[in-house]
Scaffold this motif. Structure first.
Motif, PDB file in Angstrom:
ATOM      1  N   ALA A  28       0.871  -1.064   0.029  1.00  0.00           N
ATOM      2  CA  ALA A  28      -0.026   0.127  -0.022  1.00  0.00           C
ATOM      3  C   ALA A  28       0.791   1.358   0.186  1.00  0.00           C
ATOM      4  O   ALA A  28       0.592   2.081  -0.604  1.00  0.00           O
ATOM      5  CB  ALA A  28      -0.966  -0.096   1.292  1.00  0.00           C
ATOM      6  N   ALA A  29       1.813   1.178   0.791  1.00  0.00           N
ATOM      7  CA  ALA A  29       2.877   2.470   0.571  1.00  0.00           C
ATOM      8  C   ALA A  29       3.652   2.664  -0.433  1.00  0.00           C
ATOM      9  O   ALA A  29       3.800   3.702  -1.260  1.00  0.00           O
ATOM     10  CB  ALA A  29       3.873   2.236   1.999  1.00  0.00           C
ATOM     11  N   ALA A  30       3.875   1.414  -1.203  1.00  0.00           N
ATOM     12  CA  ALA A  30       4.571   1.590  -2.261  1.00  0.00           C
ATOM     13  C   ALA A  30       3.801   2.322  -3.582  1.00  0.00           C
ATOM     14  O   ALA A  30       4.212   3.023  -4.467  1.00  0.00           O
ATOM     15  CB  ALA A  30       5.049   0.261  -3.033  1.00  0.00           C
ATOM     16  N   GLU A  31       2.634   1.789  -3.416  1.00  0.00           N
ATOM     17  CA  GLU A  31       1.487   2.434  -4.490  1.00  0.00           C
ATOM     18  C   GLU A  31       1.207   3.903  -4.271  1.00  0.00           C
ATOM     19  O   GLU A  31       0.857   4.688  -5.051  1.00  0.00           O
ATOM     20  CB  GLU A  31       0.229   1.571  -4.358  1.00  0.00           C
ATOM     21  CG  GLU A  31      -0.857   2.052  -5.424  1.00  0.00           C
ATOM     22  CD  GLU A  31      -2.036   1.067  -5.345  1.00  0.00           C
ATOM     23  OE1 GLU A  31      -3.021   1.547  -6.087  1.00  0.00           O
ATOM     24  OE2 GLU A  31      -2.271   0.017  -4.630  1.00  0.00           O
ATOM     25  N   ALA A  32       1.172   4.253  -2.916  1.00  0.00           N
ATOM     26  CA  ALA A  32       1.036   5.549  -2.608  1.00  0.00           C
ATOM     27  C   ALA A  32       1.971   6.449  -2.946  1.00  0.00           C
ATOM     28  O   ALA A  32       1.836   7.585  -3.391  1.00  0.00           O
ATOM     29  CB  ALA A  32       0.461   5.672  -0.907  1.00  0.00           C
ATOM     30  N   VAL A  33       3.042   5.930  -2.809  1.00  0.00           N
ATOM     31  CA  VAL A  33       4.555   6.786  -3.159  1.00  0.00           C
ATOM     32  C   VAL A  33       4.676   7.050  -4.516  1.00  0.00           C
ATOM     33  O   VAL A  33       4.781   8.115  -5.003  1.00  0.00           O
ATOM     34  CB  VAL A  33       5.714   5.986  -2.434  1.00  0.00           C
ATOM     35  CG1 VAL A  33       7.009   6.656  -3.274  1.00  0.00           C
ATOM     36  CG2 VAL A  33       5.738   6.055  -0.976  1.00  0.00           C
ATOM     37  N   LEU A  34       4.162   5.999  -5.363  1.00  0.00           N
ATOM     38  CA  LEU A  34       4.414   5.866  -6.850  1.00  0.00           C
ATOM     39  C   LEU A  34       3.290   7.037  -7.305  1.00  0.00           C
ATOM     40  O   LEU A  34       3.700   8.047  -8.125  1.00  0.00           O
ATOM     41  CB  LEU A  34       4.154   4.664  -7.387  1.00  0.00           C
ATOM     42  CG  LEU A  34       4.173   4.670  -8.954  1.00  0.00           C
ATOM     43  CD1 LEU A  34       5.496   4.837  -9.440  1.00  0.00           C
ATOM     44  CD2 LEU A  34       3.798   3.176  -9.537  1.00  0.00           C
ATOM     45  N   LEU A  35       1.911   7.006  -6.883  1.00  0.00           N
ATOM     46  CA  LEU A  35       0.956   7.511  -7.269  1.00  0.00           C
ATOM     47  C   LEU A  35       1.260   9.226  -7.065  1.00  0.00           C
ATOM     48  O   LEU A  35       0.715  10.073  -7.769  1.00  0.00           O
ATOM     49  CB  LEU A  35      -0.268   7.210  -7.087  1.00  0.00           C
ATOM     50  CG  LEU A  35      -0.939   5.860  -7.413  1.00  0.00           C
ATOM     51  CD1 LEU A  35      -1.989   5.452  -6.620  1.00  0.00           C
ATOM     52  CD2 LEU A  35      -0.884   5.797  -8.846  1.00  0.00           C
ATOM     53  N   GLU A  36       1.859   9.346  -5.604  1.00  0.00           N
ATOM     54  CA  GLU A  36       2.156  10.700  -5.336  1.00  0.00           C
ATOM     55  C   GLU A  36       3.114  11.532  -5.876  1.00  0.00           C
ATOM     56  O   GLU A  36       3.137  12.687  -6.156  1.00  0.00           O
ATOM     57  CB  GLU A  36       2.097  10.606  -3.822  1.00  0.00           C
ATOM     58  CG  GLU A  36       0.645  10.606  -2.903  1.00  0.00           C
ATOM     59  CD  GLU A  36       0.830  10.490  -1.598  1.00  0.00           C
ATOM     60  OE1 GLU A  36       2.095  10.905  -0.999  1.00  0.00           O
ATOM     61  OE2 GLU A  36      -0.022  10.057  -0.881  1.00  0.00           O
ATOM     62  N   ASN A  37       4.362  10.598  -6.112  1.00  0.00           N
ATOM     63  CA  ASN A  37       5.513  11.078  -6.545  1.00  0.00           C
ATOM     64  C   ASN A  37       5.827  11.041  -8.038  1.00  0.00           C
ATOM     65  O   ASN A  37       6.938  11.594  -8.325  1.00  0.00           O
ATOM     66  CB  ASN A  37       6.491  10.836  -5.544  1.00  0.00           C
ATOM     67  CG  ASN A  37       6.269  11.401  -4.085  1.00  0.00           C
ATOM     68  OD1 ASN A  37       5.396  12.160  -3.675  1.00  0.00           O
ATOM     69  ND2 ASN A  37       6.838  10.401  -3.092  1.00  0.00           N
ATOM     70  N   GLY A  38       5.282   9.805  -8.407  1.00  0.00           N
ATOM     71  CA  GLY A  38       5.658   9.517  -9.829  1.00  0.00           C
ATOM     72  C   GLY A  38       6.868   8.545  -9.834  1.00  0.00           C
ATOM     73  O   GLY A  38       7.642   8.424  -8.744  1.00  0.00           O
ATOM     74  N   LEU A  39       7.371   7.840 -10.838  1.00  0.00           N
ATOM     75  CA  LEU A  39       8.443   7.118 -11.171  1.00  0.00           C
ATOM     76  C   LEU A  39       9.737   7.771 -10.465  1.00  0.00           C
ATOM     77  O   LEU A  39      10.497   7.170  -9.627  1.00  0.00           O
ATOM     78  CB  LEU A  39       8.665   6.313 -12.253  1.00  0.00           C
ATOM     79  CG  LEU A  39       9.709   5.435 -12.363  1.00  0.00           C
ATOM     80  CD1 LEU A  39       9.504   4.156 -11.585  1.00  0.00           C
ATOM     81  CD2 LEU A  39       9.709   4.939 -13.966  1.00  0.00           C
ATOM     82  N   GLY A  40       9.938   9.076 -10.770  1.00  0.00           N
ATOM     83  CA  GLY A  40      11.176   9.877 -10.475  1.00  0.00           C
ATOM     84  C   GLY A  40      11.430   9.924  -8.982  1.00  0.00           C
ATOM     85  O   GLY A  40      12.241  10.030  -8.557  1.00  0.00           O
ATOM     86  N   GLY A  41      10.142   9.864  -8.011  1.00  0.00           N
ATOM     87  CA  GLY A  41      10.301  10.290  -6.798  1.00  0.00           C
ATOM     88  C   GLY A  41      10.120   8.871  -5.904  1.00  0.00           C
ATOM     89  O   GLY A  41       9.835   8.937  -4.848  1.00  0.00           O
TER      90      GLY A  41
END
Length: 200
Positions: A28-41
């Motif tokens: 869940a954290a990985a999905e949230a980080v990706l959606l919020e920050n994009g692949l670069g973040g």
């Protein structure tokens, strides 16, 4: 410093065996980080902070960012996508294509898969994982055509894995160019064009 000390008061690992609660929190954290920050973040460090998990735990369970993203995608797609079996090849293929597009439109699955494709362009391990995943998907989706062949709806000389690959290629093109809002008429046109070449 031990992992427990480093992560305290984070979720506790139970070694090589995945703790289901920790696994779900990390995904869940990985999905949230990706959606919020994009692949670069996207980074394992950011996921660890979000999930309140130790980085060693994440790397023990997922040896790379791509491996973690694949599990995020698999987890999300299992929830949203089911292979159709209506008993009619046109309805099956239509449901397959519309279901794939809908899955990528909703819940972040499309963004996750786009990121996996991007990873695969520069990382051989990610490319190998993507290729293996797509081979498995072709095998599964090809059963739609195999069943249609047994019903006499599709010619016996048609390669079962090729047909869903043609449809998924259309979906890939729409995904990678952010044009997932495909109309029912467009879906019908694509399916009918494919069917015109494989019917007896």
């Amino acid at each position: 410093m031990t992992e427990t000390d480093e992560a305290s008061p984070a979720r506790r690992s139970i070694g090589a065996t995945r703790n289901p609660a920790s696994q779900d929190a990390i995904l869940a954290a990985a999905e949230a980080v990706l959606l919020e920050n994009g692949l670069g973040g996207f980074s394992i460090e950011a996921v660890a902070r979000r999930a309140r998990a130790g980085k060693p735990t994440i790397y023990r369970w997922w040896p790379s960012q791509a491996a973690l993203l694949f599990d995020v995608y698999h987890n999300r797609k299992r929830i949203n996508f089911i292979h159709p079996d209506t008993g009619n090849v046109r309805d099956d293929l239509r449901a397959y294509l519309s279901g794939l597009l809908q899955t990528w439109r909703e819940g972040g699955s499309g963004e996750v898969f786009r990121s996996l494709v991007a990873k695969a362009q520069g990382e051989p391990a990610a490319l190998a994982a993507l290729s293996a995943y797509m081979a498995e998907r072709r095998e599964q989706s090809g059963r739609i055509i195999e069943k249609a062949q047994t019903r006499g709806e599709v010619r016996a000389d048609v390669a079962p894995t090729l047909v869903p690959e043609l449809l998924s290629s259309f979906a890939w093109g729409r995904l990678l160019t952010e044009r997932l809002d495909v109309s029912d008429a467009e879906i019908d046109a694509v399916v009918d064009a494919v069917l015109s070449g494989i019917k007896p």
